[in-house]
Design an enzyme around this catalytic site. Structure first.
Site, PDB file in Angstrom:
ATOM      1  N   CYS A  94      25.123 -15.141  19.578  1.00  0.00           N
ATOM      2  CA  CYS A  94      26.315 -15.422  20.380  1.00  0.00           C
ATOM      3  C   CYS A  94      26.919 -14.131  20.937  1.00  0.00           C
ATOM      4  CB  CYS A  94      27.391 -16.115  19.541  1.00  0.00           C
ATOM      5  SG  CYS A  94      26.764 -17.384  18.432  1.00  0.00           S
ATOM      6  N   ASP A  95      26.936 -13.076  20.126  1.00  0.00           N
ATOM      7  CA  ASP A  95      27.743 -11.897  20.475  1.00  0.00           C
ATOM      8  C   ASP A  95      26.949 -10.620  20.708  1.00  0.00           C
ATOM      9  OD1 ASP A  95      30.022 -13.492  20.182  1.00  0.00           O
ATOM     10  OD2 ASP A  95      30.082 -13.132  18.025  1.00  0.00           O
ATOM     11  N   CYS A 137      27.254 -14.115  14.233  1.00  0.00           N
ATOM     12  CA  CYS A 137      26.242 -14.703  15.114  1.00  0.00           C
ATOM     13  C   CYS A 137      25.794 -13.691  16.175  1.00  0.00           C
ATOM     14  CB  CYS A 137      26.791 -15.968  15.765  1.00  0.00           C
ATOM     15  SG  CYS A 137      25.632 -16.730  16.905  1.00  0.00           S
TER      16      CYS A 137
END
Ligand code: FAD
Ligand code: NAP
Length: 328
Positions: free
Chosen positions: A141-142, A138
């Site tokens: 997300c990261d 992701c």
């Protein structure tokens, strides 16, 4: 049963992505008082992406915002949205039974399965070892952690290309590693990819191993898919974007599925092999896998559930259950 929480509804919707939410709105507007179980990812897959540019009516909308709006609409329509996870089902008798994580027993006259799909991994031991320490599925997300660094994405579909593009907001350089020499991603995404100077394609290559040390990922060992030759890339992060698996393990042995675990439905319908159980969205669709098609199937499932409950013979598939295996 004393002490056991049993909750009955005419329509139980399992999943809160575009398919589940749309089924909820239609079932509520049909006065069926549906209950919707959100599951492990309230809002579904679009909550982990950024801009969505192909949702009708929105030129560009952030995935999490779109799903928050859908969730609000569902609640306002009167759907009973429950923050639970279904851990077991019994579809062999009516009312159907779904058991929640905390032991709540949800009985229902019809069920709409909209459990979607989840990210697929490469299956390397080193991938497991470095997950969360440089290996991710992701970028939204990261990606932030890779400001000024070098990373790589594996895959050749829309997700991989969008992950790579998104990572260029942070990373100094992004490699896109694909096992073939043509991408599966659509033309618009390919054009953006090729126009982005931070992205370098690594064609005909697969990740043989993820390299690292105590600090996390340091690189990837690659194997050429044409001649088997080996090479290495120095990267700080590897994003795996190679597709998804349908979330159907709950229903194994109770519904007809294909060899990859997608629930089989009668063509042109959401009717599964069990009368009164409908499947909508990515859980039954490996061809289109879009928010709008999932929402469309959610609508179909609610309408079919309504007809099933009304006992109309107008829809014989829903009333009898579909012999899906014979029809594919
Ligand atoms: P999902 O969105 O997968 O939702 C599944 C739901 O089921 C979740 O709410 C989950 O919590 C729930 N669930 C799962 N297991 C259980 C359980 N045991 N009990 C209860 N609930 C459960 N499509 C587009 O059209 N445009 C895009 O721009 C786009 N971008 C994307 C970007 C990314 C990074 C990804 C991964 C996908 C993208 N897609 C896009 C595809 C799109 O997100 C999916 O097609 C769509 O979300 C599928 O909707 P769904 O309702 O079938 O399932
Ligand atoms: P996908 O389209 O199935 O693509 C998966 C990619 O990963 C393919 O290129 C595949 O290679 C590669 N791959 C699979 N297994 C691999 C392995 N073990 N090792 C290396 N590579 C592997 O999946 P997706 O990109 O996640 O997209 C899923 C669906 O969501 C699609 O329908 C997509 O259109 C949709 N989506 C749409 C948008 C959008 O419209 N903007 C954005 C994201 C996703 P091969 O090509 O060789 O098979």
């Amino acid at each position: 049963m004393q002490g056991v929480d049993v909750q009955h509804s005419k329509v139980l919707i399992i999943g809160s992505g575009p398919a589940g939410y749309t089924a909820g709105v239609y079932a509520a507007r049909a006065a069926l008082s549906p209950r919707l179980i959100e599951g492990p990812q309230p809002g579904g897959q679009l909550t982990i992406t950024t801009e969505v540019e192909n949702w009708p009516g929105d030129e560009s909308v952030l995935g999490p915002d779109l799903m928050a709006r859908m969730g609000e609409q569902v609640r306002k329509a009167g759907v009973d949205v429950v923050g639970d996870l279904i851990v077991a089902v019994d579809l062999t008798a009516t009312p159907f039974l779904a058991i929640g994580d905390g032991g709540t027993r949800y009985t229902a006259d019809t069920i709409v399965i909209a459990t979607g799909a989840s990210a697929r991994w490469l299956g390397l031991d080193s991938e497991t070892e470095y997950r969360g320490r440089g290996v991710s599925a992701c970028a939204t997300c990261d990606g932030f952690f890779y400001r000024g660094r070098v990373c790589a994405v594996v895959g050749g579909g829309n997700t991989a290309v969008e992950e790579a593009l998104y990572l260029t907001n942070f990373a100094e350089k992004v490699y896109l590693i694909h096992r073939r020499d043509t991408l599966r991603a659509d033309r618009t995404n390919q054009a953006r990819l090729h126009a982005n100077p931070k992205i370098e394609m690594v064609w005909n290559a697969e990740v043989a191993e993820i390299l690292g040390d105590a600090g996390g990922v340091t690189g990837v060992a690659l194997r050429d898919t044409r001649d088997g030759s080996a090479s290495q890339l120095a990267v700080h992060g590897l994003f795996v974007a190679i597709g998804h698996d349908p979330a159907t393990s709950l229903f194994k042995g109770q519904l007809q599925m294909d060899e990859e675990g997608y629930i089989l439905v009668k063509p042109g319908s959401t009717a599964t092999s069990v009368a009164g159980v409908f499947a909508a969205g990515d859980v039954q669709d490996k061809l289109f896998r879009q928010a709008v098609t999932s929402a469309g199937m959610g609508c179909m499932a609610a309408l079919e559930a309504e007809r099933y409950l009304a006992g109309h013979n107008a829809h014989p598939i829903a009333a009898e259950g579909a012999d899906c295996g014979a029809l594919v």
